[in-house]
Enzyme design. Structure first.
Site, PDB file in Angstrom:
ATOM      1  N   VAL A 131       0.804  -1.221   0.000  1.00 20.00           N
ATOM      2  CA  VAL A 131       0.000   0.000   0.000  1.00 20.00           C
ATOM      3  C   VAL A 131       0.837   1.271   0.000  1.00 20.00           C
ATOM      4  O   VAL A 131       0.300   2.363  -0.199  1.00 20.00           O
ATOM      5  CB  VAL A 131      -0.963   0.019   1.212  1.00 20.00           C
ATOM      6  CG1 VAL A 131      -1.929  -1.147   1.137  1.00 20.00           C
ATOM      7  CG2 VAL A 131      -0.182   0.005   2.528  1.00 20.00           C
ATOM      8  N   ASP A 132       2.153   1.155   0.222  1.00 22.70           N
ATOM      9  CA  ASP A 132       3.014   2.333   0.219  1.00 22.70           C
ATOM     10  C   ASP A 132       4.225   2.081  -0.678  1.00 22.70           C
ATOM     11  O   ASP A 132       5.367   2.280  -0.278  1.00 22.70           O
ATOM     12  CB  ASP A 132       3.466   2.669   1.648  1.00 22.70           C
ATOM     13  CG  ASP A 132       4.084   4.063   1.743  1.00 22.70           C
ATOM     14  OD1 ASP A 132       3.855   4.887   0.824  1.00 22.70           O
ATOM     15  OD2 ASP A 132       4.790   4.339   2.726  1.00 22.70           O
ATOM     16  N   LEU A 133       3.958   1.670  -1.899  1.00 26.43           N
ATOM     17  CA  LEU A 133       5.037   1.388  -2.841  1.00 26.43           C
ATOM     18  C   LEU A 133       5.580   2.709  -3.380  1.00 26.43           C
ATOM     19  O   LEU A 133       4.910   3.402  -4.152  1.00 26.43           O
ATOM     20  CB  LEU A 133       4.525   0.508  -3.986  1.00 26.43           C
ATOM     21  CG  LEU A 133       5.592  -0.022  -4.949  1.00 26.43           C
ATOM     22  CD1 LEU A 133       6.609  -0.899  -4.227  1.00 26.43           C
ATOM     23  CD2 LEU A 133       4.933  -0.804  -6.093  1.00 26.43           C
TER      24      LEU A 133
ATOM     25  N   ASN B   5      10.891   2.874  -0.499  1.00 28.61           N
ATOM     26  CA  ASN B   5      10.646   1.508  -0.023  1.00 28.61           C
ATOM     27  C   ASN B   5      11.116   0.456  -1.024  1.00 28.61           C
ATOM     28  O   ASN B   5      10.694  -0.704  -0.967  1.00 28.61           O
ATOM     29  CB  ASN B   5       9.164   1.320   0.290  1.00 28.61           C
ATOM     30  CG  ASN B   5       8.748   2.098   1.520  1.00 28.61           C
ATOM     31  OD1 ASN B   5       9.582   2.390   2.378  1.00 28.61           O
ATOM     32  ND2 ASN B   5       7.483   2.457   1.613  1.00 28.61           N
TER      33      ASN B   5
ATOM     34  N   ARG C 189       0.818   4.699  -7.359  1.00 27.35           N
ATOM     35  CA  ARG C 189       1.512   5.323  -6.239  1.00 27.35           C
ATOM     36  C   ARG C 189       3.014   5.411  -6.521  1.00 27.35           C
ATOM     37  O   ARG C 189       3.660   6.429  -6.245  1.00 27.35           O
ATOM     38  CB  ARG C 189       1.260   4.545  -4.950  1.00 27.35           C
ATOM     39  CG  ARG C 189       1.804   5.224  -3.683  1.00 27.35           C
ATOM     40  CD  ARG C 189       1.372   4.483  -2.437  1.00 27.35           C
ATOM     41  NE  ARG C 189       1.780   5.158  -1.224  1.00 27.35           N
ATOM     42  CZ  ARG C 189       1.132   6.153  -0.642  1.00 27.35           C
ATOM     43  NH1 ARG C 189       0.023   6.610  -1.205  1.00 27.35           N
ATOM     44  NH2 ARG C 189       1.570   6.711   0.464  1.00 27.35           N
TER      45      ARG C 189
END
Length: 239
Positions: free
Chosen positions: A164-166, A170, A207
């Site tokens: 969900v936070d690519l 990261n 994202r």
């Protein structure tokens, strides 16, 4: 994995069997003194490189971003230790490594109950030697690096991992390997939700695309879009 309640039920500690000596003080940078160095690139702060073990460790305290950080930067609503973010990420990392995916090895995780309705959390993982964030790679303009990233993301998606936070911070590059990190709030979706056109996969890619535009200023706009197309082509290529 070994588990234990500490401090009369006010905290829960999960530890990999290879690191049975881990205790709660390990999650404080003060415990390590000058062996703890703040991570300065990417993220929201609250992470340290620890000079311990053969390859080193990374200690990360969970912190909120955005407007919520002004109200409760390091605390989360307590709904039971089973829901604690650090413990969930620890378990997920174990499952991802069992699937053969390139992720850091989880060492230990802890959640502390804070007052009546809140908790704090931290995790320790093994450091990946020589790794830099994707946007800091000296191969950033190399088409093959972007193609490799597309292939790696596809592997995670085929395994059902919704990151969900690519973003560029990261994604780590170490020699000819790419790793994904920071799986807070991420999950493995069910097979029924893992079709080729699943909306969560598109959200992950969108994202990352926004992050590329923001975090890769050394590339011109035309370069970024050309390299992004190499990523997508590799991602959509049949294994």
């Amino acid at each position: 994995m070994t588990a234990g309640n500490t401090d009369s039920g006010k905290s829960v500690l999960l530890v990999s069997p290879e690191y049975e000596g881990v205790t709660a003080p390990w999650f404080s940078p003060d415990f390590w003194q000058d062996r703890a160095k703040p991570v300065t690139s990417g993220g929201r702060g609250g992470a340290w490189f620890i000079d311990a073990e053969a390859s080193g460790l990374v200690l990360r305290h969970y912190k909120r971003g955005g407007l919520m950080a002004r109200l409760a930067e390091k605390t989360y609503l307590f709904t039971g230790f089973d829901q604690a973010r650090s413990l969930a990420e620890f378990r997920l990392l174990g499952r991802l490594r069992a699937l053969g995916l390139p992720v850091p090895e989880a060492v230990a995780a802890i959640a502390w109950k804070y007052r009546l309705f809140w908790y704090r959390a931290a995790i320790l993982v093994k450091r990946i030697p020589g790794a830099v964030t994707f946007s800091d790679s000296d191969r950033l303009s190399d088409e093959s690096l972007w193609a490799l990233l597309g292939q790696v993301i596809r592997r995670f998606h085929d395994s059902g991992l919704d990151h969900v936070d690519l973003n560029c911070d990261n994604i780590l590059v170490a020699e000819d390997q790419i790793y994904l990190i920071d799986f807070d709030r991420c999950q493995l979706v069910s097979e029924s939700d893992n079709d080729a056109d699943a909306t969560w996969k598109q959200r992950n890619l969108e994202r990352l695309h926004r992050s590329v535009r923001k975090r890769c200023p050394s590339l011109s706009s035309s370069q970024r879009e050309s390299l992004w197309q190499h990523l997508l082509q590799a991602y959509h290529r049949k294994p």
